[in-house]
Design a protein around this motif. Sequence first.
Motif, PDB file in Angstrom:
ATOM      1  N   GLY A   1       6.624  -3.302   6.684  1.00 19.99           N
ATOM      2  CA  GLY A   1       5.544  -4.287   6.726  1.00 19.99           C
ATOM      3  C   GLY A   1       5.647  -5.278   7.859  1.00 19.99           C
ATOM      4  N   TYR A   2       6.824  -5.889   8.024  1.00 24.52           N
ATOM      5  CA  TYR A   2       6.962  -6.881   9.085  1.00 24.52           C
ATOM      6  C   TYR A   2       6.815  -6.232  10.461  1.00 24.52           C
ATOM      7  CZ  TYR A   2       8.679 -10.680  11.947  1.00 24.52           C
ATOM      8  OH  TYR A   2       8.776 -11.658  12.910  1.00 24.52           O
TER       9      TYR A   2
ATOM     10  N   SER B   1      -2.026 -10.919   3.914  1.00 24.46           N
ATOM     11  CA  SER B   1      -3.215 -10.098   4.145  1.00 24.46           C
ATOM     12  C   SER B   1      -2.835  -8.651   4.451  1.00 24.46           C
ATOM     13  CB  SER B   1      -4.077 -10.677   5.273  1.00 24.46           C
ATOM     14  OG  SER B   1      -3.364 -10.698   6.478  1.00 24.46           O
ATOM     15  N   VAL B   2      -1.675  -8.430   5.054  1.00 26.00           N
ATOM     16  CA  VAL B   2      -1.289  -7.076   5.452  1.00 26.00           C
ATOM     17  C   VAL B   2      -0.761  -6.267   4.266  1.00 26.00           C
ATOM     18  CG1 VAL B   2       0.252  -5.728   6.929  1.00 26.00           C
ATOM     19  CG2 VAL B   2      -0.930  -7.731   7.838  1.00 26.00           C
ATOM     20  N   TYR B   3       0.091  -6.868   3.434  1.00 23.43           N
ATOM     21  CA  TYR B   3       0.659  -6.109   2.318  1.00 23.43           C
ATOM     22  C   TYR B   3      -0.395  -5.636   1.318  1.00 23.43           C
ATOM     23  CZ  TYR B   3       5.368  -6.690   3.998  1.00 23.43           C
ATOM     24  OH  TYR B   3       6.501  -6.608   4.756  1.00 23.43           O
TER      25      TYR B   3
ATOM     26  N   ARG C   1      10.797  -1.364   2.569  1.00 28.13           N
ATOM     27  CA  ARG C   1       9.808  -0.326   2.313  1.00 28.13           C
ATOM     28  C   ARG C   1       9.182   0.081   3.644  1.00 28.13           C
ATOM     29  NH1 ARG C   1       8.979   1.483  -1.913  1.00 28.13           N
ATOM     30  NH2 ARG C   1       7.328   1.988  -3.319  1.00 28.13           N
ATOM     31  N   VAL C   2       9.144   1.383   3.883  1.00 24.73           N
ATOM     32  CA  VAL C   2       8.580   1.913   5.117  1.00 24.73           C
ATOM     33  C   VAL C   2       7.313   2.678   4.770  1.00 24.73           C
ATOM     34  CG1 VAL C   2       8.983   3.466   7.062  1.00 24.73           C
ATOM     35  CG2 VAL C   2      10.838   2.029   6.210  1.00 24.73           C
ATOM     36  N   TYR C   3       6.279   2.454   5.550  1.00 29.38           N
ATOM     37  CA  TYR C   3       4.970   3.060   5.316  1.00 29.38           C
ATOM     38  C   TYR C   3       4.672   4.079   6.402  1.00 29.38           C
ATOM     39  CZ  TYR C   3       4.553  -0.917   2.224  1.00 29.38           C
ATOM     40  OH  TYR C   3       4.776  -1.826   1.229  1.00 29.38           O
ATOM     41  N   SER C   4       4.054   5.189   5.996  1.00 32.46           N
ATOM     42  CA  SER C   4       3.660   6.217   6.965  1.00 32.46           C
ATOM     43  C   SER C   4       2.325   6.812   6.540  1.00 32.46           C
ATOM     44  CB  SER C   4       4.729   7.303   7.066  1.00 32.46           C
ATOM     45  OG  SER C   4       4.918   7.911   5.809  1.00 32.46           O
ATOM     46  N   LEU C   5       1.648   7.402   7.494  1.00 32.00           N
ATOM     47  CA  LEU C   5       0.357   8.030   7.205  1.00 32.00           C
ATOM     48  C   LEU C   5       0.563   9.356   6.490  1.00 32.00           C
ATOM     49  CD1 LEU C   5      -1.632   7.574  10.536  1.00 32.00           C
ATOM     50  CD2 LEU C   5      -1.881   6.290   8.413  1.00 32.00           C
TER      51      LEU C   5
END
Length: 118
Positions: free
Chosen positions: A25-26, A46-48, A73-77
């Motif tokens: 996130g950051y 606003s992003v989370y 936490r890591v986000y991916s498409l």
Amino acid sequence: MSQDMMRGHLDGLVLAVLTAGPAHGYGLIEALRERSDGFFDLPEGSVYPALHRLERAGLVASGWSEAGGRRRRVYSLTTTGRRAAQERQSEWRSFSAAVERVFGAPSRPASQTGAVTS
């Protein structure tokens, strides 16, 4: 940029950043700031929610990673998210080109446009 306008584009911006690869996130917030030359200096608040919304929609997946002794936490498409990012980019380019044509068009008197005036 107004909050209403930002709200309408935040999901697409997040998807666009994630096309470069997974991010926490950051890191995503930093990438938005850097890629926009500081224009998008967004708060975590606003992003989370956008990330969670995209995850519920199946456009983003998340998992835990550890770096420097910290879990994050890591986000991916997802495959669907990658397609959605491409679609939103195409829609945005068409939309912004049309807006630019309207804003950049020279003014013409209403009598020349066929518009009815009162």
